[in-house]
Design a protein around this motif. Structure first.
Motif, PDB file in Angstrom:
ATOM      1  N   THR A 409       0.836  -1.204   0.000  1.00  0.00           N
ATOM      2  CA  THR A 409       0.000   0.000   0.000  1.00  0.00           C
ATOM      3  C   THR A 409       0.864   1.245   0.000  1.00  0.00           C
ATOM      4  N   PRO A 410       0.405   2.323  -0.673  1.00  0.00           N
ATOM      5  CA  PRO A 410       1.185   3.561  -0.736  1.00  0.00           C
ATOM      6  C   PRO A 410       1.292   4.215   0.634  1.00  0.00           C
ATOM      7  N   ALA A 411       2.163   5.217   0.718  1.00  0.00           N
ATOM      8  CA  ALA A 411       2.373   5.921   1.984  1.00  0.00           C
ATOM      9  C   ALA A 411       1.120   6.694   2.361  1.00  0.00           C
ATOM     10  N   GLU A 412       0.972   6.917   3.670  1.00  0.00           N
ATOM     11  CA  GLU A 412      -0.188   7.667   4.156  1.00  0.00           C
ATOM     12  C   GLU A 412      -0.117   9.141   3.784  1.00  0.00           C
ATOM     13  N   SER A 413       1.030   9.556   3.229  1.00  0.00           N
ATOM     14  CA  SER A 413       1.170  10.962   2.848  1.00  0.00           C
ATOM     15  C   SER A 413       0.397  11.304   1.579  1.00  0.00           C
ATOM     16  N   MET A 414      -0.104  10.302   0.866  1.00  0.00           N
ATOM     17  CA  MET A 414      -0.909  10.575  -0.323  1.00  0.00           C
ATOM     18  C   MET A 414      -2.204  11.287   0.099  1.00  0.00           C
ATOM     19  N   PRO A 415      -2.787  12.126  -0.779  1.00  0.00           N
ATOM     20  CA  PRO A 415      -3.974  12.911  -0.381  1.00  0.00           C
ATOM     21  C   PRO A 415      -5.109  12.084   0.206  1.00  0.00           C
ATOM     22  N   LEU A 416      -5.393  10.906  -0.380  1.00  0.00           N
ATOM     23  CA  LEU A 416      -6.484  10.078   0.123  1.00  0.00           C
ATOM     24  C   LEU A 416      -5.990   8.912   0.976  1.00  0.00           C
ATOM     25  N   GLY A 417      -4.713   8.917   1.324  1.00  0.00           N
ATOM     26  CA  GLY A 417      -4.204   7.981   2.301  1.00  0.00           C
ATOM     27  C   GLY A 417      -4.073   6.542   1.830  1.00  0.00           C
ATOM     28  N   ALA A 418      -3.882   5.656   2.803  1.00  0.00           N
ATOM     29  CA  ALA A 418      -3.711   4.225   2.557  1.00  0.00           C
ATOM     30  C   ALA A 418      -4.924   3.465   3.075  1.00  0.00           C
ATOM     31  N   ALA A 419      -5.442   2.556   2.261  1.00  0.00           N
ATOM     32  CA  ALA A 419      -6.632   1.791   2.637  1.00  0.00           C
ATOM     33  C   ALA A 419      -6.327   0.909   3.838  1.00  0.00           C
ATOM     34  N   ARG A 420      -7.244   0.892   4.792  1.00  0.00           N
ATOM     35  CA  ARG A 420      -7.075   0.054   5.976  1.00  0.00           C
ATOM     36  C   ARG A 420      -8.126  -1.048   6.058  1.00  0.00           C
ATOM     37  N   ALA A 421      -9.322  -0.786   5.559  1.00  0.00           N
ATOM     38  CA  ALA A 421     -10.385  -1.802   5.665  1.00  0.00           C
ATOM     39  C   ALA A 421     -11.532  -1.425   4.735  1.00  0.00           C
ATOM     40  N   GLN A 422     -12.410  -2.403   4.497  1.00  0.00           N
ATOM     41  CA  GLN A 422     -13.664  -2.161   3.782  1.00  0.00           C
ATOM     42  C   GLN A 422     -14.807  -2.546   4.709  1.00  0.00           C
TER      43      GLN A 422
END
Length: 604
Positions: A409-422
């Motif tokens: 998963t990409p870094a949490e610094s991306m504008p929409l963040g990193a997916a954690r759950a559905q």
């Protein structure tokens, strides 16, 4: 003498007296108290005032007083100011080159014909002030008065000379709101002028609206429309063929259920023009459903000779020499700004979410320790866990859920963040550096599919896939209309299959295994509903059809997504214009800051 021999008496043509003429003119110019306020405040602005104060009583019925600090009126000119078509704004040689609010010379004599009007003014450089009074059209001679500078116009007992007009006025509250709206529009037109509106009903002194002189239009709009609008509006600046469009337009997710928050100006003059509002609606057609309306403050600036503002006595309607240029500029300028906003959604969405989640305040404050470090949390969990086989391993997985399931998963610094759950097979929960994001997967994917369909159609037509077995459906009288349309560039191939029946042979490949029958039914509904669409814009109709089609190819609520799929959706949203809202203008995600969440739980 028989009836048929009766000699017909022709009615004589008479010249109406000045009082009747002014009352007739007043019927066109002064519809309600707000109309009188508009005329008087515009006069104050034309006099280069820097401060305008308006006092009203009973919604403007019994009193309207406008006080300004402008250059004033000379004592000798006061009687002339109350004569019809007497004005200092123009010389009458060129009605298509108007640079002032007023120019018809009708307002003051019209007001004097239907109310009790008093004008007190001191011209710049004069030794003293003078006052003139008119009631029901009868003018008293001017006399000396006390006034330091500027002009005070006082209108009492509006429509006392035409009492039938009083029956058409609304409640005091409604008339006060109309006056307030008028002042707000003029305040937007002149950011550098201070405005104050006071309600003096029943001897009171309540400030209804106040706007101090602002350095910029953005500052003035923040005062008039609120900080939320300032935070959720896009700056507009576009030019074409000598016409310039400036102002601010709200994000699609910052929309309203009616069109009252649309403020349009032509060369600084507030107008209510159907062509301009139609262009504004057309610009948002791609991002808002038909029952939602954008919030916008737009200024069209052009050479005065390109627009005729003398088509209505109240000057609220205008006529452009080339309306197509203006309309095209509004649509293209707004659409360009909206596309540049990318995945941005309005901050009010998060505020509404937090408002819905806010619990009742506890009777006494709840004290919380500072947020512990990761190591301290792990030690705390270890000390509290029961002695159960396998619990330590599960705790470790819970501490770093995504690292195990989706280490890529990409870094949490991306504008929409990193997916954690559905959650509930639709809602994606992502973590950012400063908070969390909740994404409506179906709505977001619907927008992404729509933008892909539009891009394909622009480039080379939408790629189609042949159905193994063509789907035959009855469509009644719409069959002929469907077959007449060239739908192949939309990736939809239909053939006639008898009276009132069509066969679907190919569907857009991007939609995958969609229901051809549902797709055609949506297409029929859009064609039946296109009476409201702009008849000149084929592109807007095609976009509306593609919007319907996109729904059939989007992620369905109830489908489980893997971590890579969720993160791919987030990254695609960041790279796609308009992805902050679905095709109907609803938000595709909500962003909650950690500070807001902590406040929600009483940590602040």
């Amino acid at each position: 003498m028989g009836a048929h021999e009766h000699k017909m008496i022709l009615p004589r043509i008479r010249q109406l007296d000045e009082g009747a003429v002014n009352r007739i003119a007043a019927g066109e110019v002064v519809e309600r108290p707000a109309s009188a306020v508009k005329e008087l405040v515009e006069n104050a602005l034309d006099a280069q005032s820097t401060r305008v104060q308006v006092d009203i009583s009973d919604g403007g019925r019994t009193l309207i007083r406008v006080t300004d600090d402008g250059h004033g009126i000379a004592a000798a000119d006061l009687p002339l100011a109350l004569s019809r078509h007497a004005t200092s704004k123009i010389d009458g040689s060129d009605l298509l080159n108007v640079h002032s609010f007023g120019f018809r010379g009708e307002a003051l004599p019209s007001l004097g014909a239907v109310g009790r009007l008093t004008i007190t003014s001191r011209a710049t450089g004069s030794d003293g002030a003078a006052m003139i009074h008119v009631s029901g059209g009868r003018i008293d001679p001017p006399k000396p008065a006390a006034l330091r500078a500027g002009t005070v116009v006082e209108l009492r007992d509006l429509f006392h000379a035409t009492p039938a007009r009083l029956k058409f006025l609304k409640t005091e509250r409604s008339e006060t709101m109309a006056v307030t709206d008028t002042i707000k529009r003029l305040a937007m037109a002149e950011p550098g002028v201070s405005f104050i509106l006071r309600d003096t009903s029943d001897g009171g002194d309540r400030v209804v609206f106040r706007a101090d002189a602002a350095a910029t239009l953005a500052d003035r709009l923040a005062t008039v429309l609120g900080r939320d609008f300032a935070a959720n509006a896009l700056a507009i600046d576009a030019e074409r063929d000598g016409v310039r469009l400036t102002g601010h337009a709200g994000l699609p997710t910052y929309s309203r259920g009616n069109a009252v928050h649309q403020y349009l100006f032509v060369n600084g003059r507030p107008v209510r023009d159907k062509m301009l509002t139609g262009a504004l609606r057309g610009a948002y057609m791609d991002v808002l459903s038909k029952d939602r309306h954008p919030v916008a403050v737009l200024f069209v600036t052009c050479d005065p000779t390109m627009v005729d503002c003398n088509v209505h006595p109240a000057k609220t309607e205008v006529r452009f020499r080339d309306a197509g240029i203006v309309r095209g500029l509004i649509v293209s300028g707004l659409r360009h700004a909206l596309a540049g906003a990318g995945h941005r959604a309005s901050t009010t969405v998060a505020k509404a979410t937090l408002g819905a989640m806010t619990p009742e305040r506890p009777a006494s404050p709840v004290y919380q320790m500072d947020r512990p470090s990761l190591g301290a949390r792990a030690a705390s969990y270890a000390a509290q866990r029961p002695e159960m086989p396998g619990f330590a391993e599960r705790s470790a997985r819970m501490e770093h859920p995504v690292q195990e399931r989706a280490s890529e998963t990409p870094a949490e610094s991306m504008p929409l963040g990193a997916a954690r759950a559905q959650m509930h097979e639709n809602w994606i929960l992502a973590q950012t550096e400063t908070g969390m994001i909740i994404v409506d997967a179906h709505a977001a994917h619907e927008r992404l599919v729509y933008e892909k369909l539009k891009a394909q159609m622009r480039d080379h037509g939408i790629r189609a896939q042949a159905l193994l077995i063509p789907e035959v459906m009855e469509v009644g009288s719409m069959a002929e209309r469907l077959l007449d349309l060239d739908l192949s560039k939309l990736g939809l191939v239909l053939e006639g299959f008898g009276p009132g029946t069509v066969a679907v042979r190919e569907t857009p490949a991007i939609l995958g295994n969609c229901s051809a029958k549902a797709l055609v039914q949506d297409l029929i509904e859009e064609l039946e509903d296109d009476d409201d669409a702009d008849p000149l814009s084929l592109q807007s109709r095609l976009d509306a059809i593609l919007s319907r089609m996109a729904c059939h190819g989007s992620v369905r609520t109830g489908r489980r997504m893997t971590a890579p799929e969720m993160n791919a959706l987030l990254r695609e949203m960041e790279a796609t214009p308009h992805s902050g809202q679905c095709n109907h203008g609803r938000p595709t995600y909500v962003e909650l800051q950690l500070s807001d969440i902590e406040r929600l739980f009483g940590r602040s």
